[in-house]
Design an enzyme around this catalytic site. Sequence first.
Site, PDB file in Angstrom:
ATOM      1  N   ASP A   1       0.830  -1.199   0.000  1.00  8.56           N
ATOM      2  CA  ASP A   1       0.000   0.000   0.000  1.00  8.56           C
ATOM      3  C   ASP A   1       0.869   1.255   0.000  1.00  8.56           C
ATOM      4  OD1 ASP A   1      -2.842  -0.954   0.281  1.00  8.56           O
ATOM      5  OD2 ASP A   1      -1.947  -1.971   2.008  1.00  8.56           O
TER       6      ASP A   1
ATOM      7  N   ASP B   1      -9.920  -6.749  -0.108  1.00  9.81           N
ATOM      8  CA  ASP B   1      -8.834  -6.182   0.690  1.00  9.81           C
ATOM      9  C   ASP B   1      -9.404  -5.569   1.962  1.00  9.81           C
ATOM     10  OD1 ASP B   1      -6.629  -4.885   1.683  1.00  9.81           O
ATOM     11  OD2 ASP B   1      -6.306  -3.599  -0.062  1.00  9.81           O
TER      12      ASP B   1
END
Length: 770
Positions: free
Chosen positions: A575, A729
């Site tokens: 991320d 996610d």
Amino acid sequence: PSLVIGVDGGTESIRACAFNALTGEAVGKSCAVPYTTSHPHPGWAEQNPDDWWANLGEAVRGCLESLPDGTDETQVKSICVDTTCCSVVALDGESMRPIRPCLLWMDARSAPQTEHILAKCRGDPALAVNCGGDGPLSAEWMTCKALWLKENEPEVWERAGTICEYQDYINYKLTGRMVASSCNAASRWHWHGEECLREPTEADPYPGRPMSLYESLGMPELADKLPQTCLPMASVIGGLTPEASQHLGLPAGLPVTQGGPDAFVGIVGLGCIHPGQLCLITGSSHLHCVITDKPTTAPGTWGAYRGAPLPGINFAEGGQSSTGSIIRWAKALFGGGSETLDYATLDKEAAEIPPGSDGLVALETFQGSRTPKTDALARGAVVGLTLSHTRAHIWRAKMEAVCFGTRACIEALAKAGHGCDEIVIAGGATRSPLWLQMHADVTGKPVVLCQHIDAPLLGCAILASVGAGVHGTVDEAVANMVRTARRIEPQKEVAEAYAKLYTSVYKHLPDAMRPIVHAIAALRGGATSVDTRPSQKPNDLEPVISPSLLAADWSDMRSAIDRCVEAKCNQIHVDIFDGVYLDSPQALTFGPQMVKNLRDYADSASLTDLILDIHLCVDRPLRYVQALADAGSSRIIFQWEAFGSIPSALEMAKAVNEAGMACGISINPKTAEEEIYPLLAQGLVDLVDVLAVEPGFGGQQFQEVALTKLEKLRSWIDTRGAAVKLLVDGGISESTAPRVRAAGADILVAGSFLFGHKQSLKAGVKELKI
């Protein structure tokens, strides 16, 4: 300028946009308002018609608010709506209120009724549009859904004074008139699209209705429940009622113009309204819709639908199940799993190979054959391989195979009486100049590209401009509002070479391969039905587990990678956030330098198959693309909300692909998945990241809305045969993992659960796969 408003009632939202009524240029912005789809049982899909109406008002008002200064609602001269089809509504006979939720177009509960109808009514002339009467018949169609209602909800059936579609219900709410669109009726109701426009008489009380079909099924009353009046697209239904005027913020009495099914209004938006034009929609699969003046039917084609999309013409359909999907498959195969090989490189290599790929011929039917021969067991093939052939030969042979298959579909349509002079193309294939030219050369037809990519909204604007009297006919409106971007002519010598190869080799290949692939299917198991529609079953394959480094020890990333490798996880989720979506200084994470360090360590440890998925949630993400490519990223998953429009998102996806990486897209929990369907249809994105938590931090609670989104996306992907993976996610644990897998997820991203597991990351991965 005079304006018209086009409204697109899609699967996940309703959109409105204003257009210049003369030129077709968009004015202001389109406004989309999502609504909810419920799935009470597997394969069922329902919506609340009240949501359509409420959201239509919000969408139109949002569209009006975006108009530039000096422009307002008084300049709007007409409004036109297209909708999904067949989305069936049952209305109370007295109040005209919905009795139950709508049976959405994708609702498959009436599959048993399709088999019953074909078995009981084979030979009925109304069924000729279903491949000459041979079938298959789709559960999407009106007759099938109506029969399900009669057989399974008799109390609803008896109470329902009106059975209609989304299209008809919205127009009723706008004008107070219950009318059907002849395009819907012709293409999905088994009606005669020209005769149904006539007024009933004592001698013929149900003009154009398939009464013999209804009587054979024991429901002749359906003819009385369906709308009694039918109008063609571009006709004025009536004026806005005072209530509708107040709801939309438009003048009372504003003409409401008849629309139709979203896809077929899109045909008008592409300018395909003349016999001899074929609309080719490309993506993971190919859809061929040819305009014809002959209402003939034949096996190997769907239609022709009389009086559709417009009176005086007809159209017929053909289709290929796997086209762009096999090109993506070959790219992934040649890339060795690294996903760094780009399409441009492969196209450049293939351009050096002569037509015919030096004796290599392929079949594109990787996922079965739709038309001209329906065969769910058909499979792909590469024939003629020698040691001298390279990947460039195979790449070109695959591209040629798709084009040969398109020619076969076009020839089947022509054999049924529906020839074409040109191909108007849209979708993923338009990004490859080599493939565009190949389509022209193999088919021997000119290939045309249009400037405006949102064909359904523009199609509504075209119809509304006629209803408003700005243009006298649809033909005139198309001439003024649809613009050609490019026209590609066949190359004479190349076309002649392809014609010989097609006639002498490709045409014989499907029949030659059929007994072989059927024998293989018998040995290893395979489909048993000729119905090539995708299965609605939950995803039962073992999922890919992708650890999220957001939850790892940032001071010891090498150890984190080692733990992932030990657990046999070769797909890592990284991320990169800059705080753009979170008002917190803690929202800053990694950058390209960290990605480079991860790649360098993987290379030094000989982890050449390690996939680094970069979830890029930042301001101005385009500026990071090349840096992340140089750092060794495998895929960039960008945040849809960072763009919010299809053109800018396409620019991002194209940049990612051109930089040699795969491209994914991520949507926040509050974002309707339908917003990204037009992007997915372009074929540049191979993964959707469905966020089950807010972006930025680990350890959040799983949001149930993710399950509904996964189901809807899975249905959309499977229906189109799209080569797109679904990733979920956030909030993944041993309790949520089985649920997201059942909803259709291919990849599960887990951070806190894995890196904080009381035993080991490896043990956590095992638990998620149970």
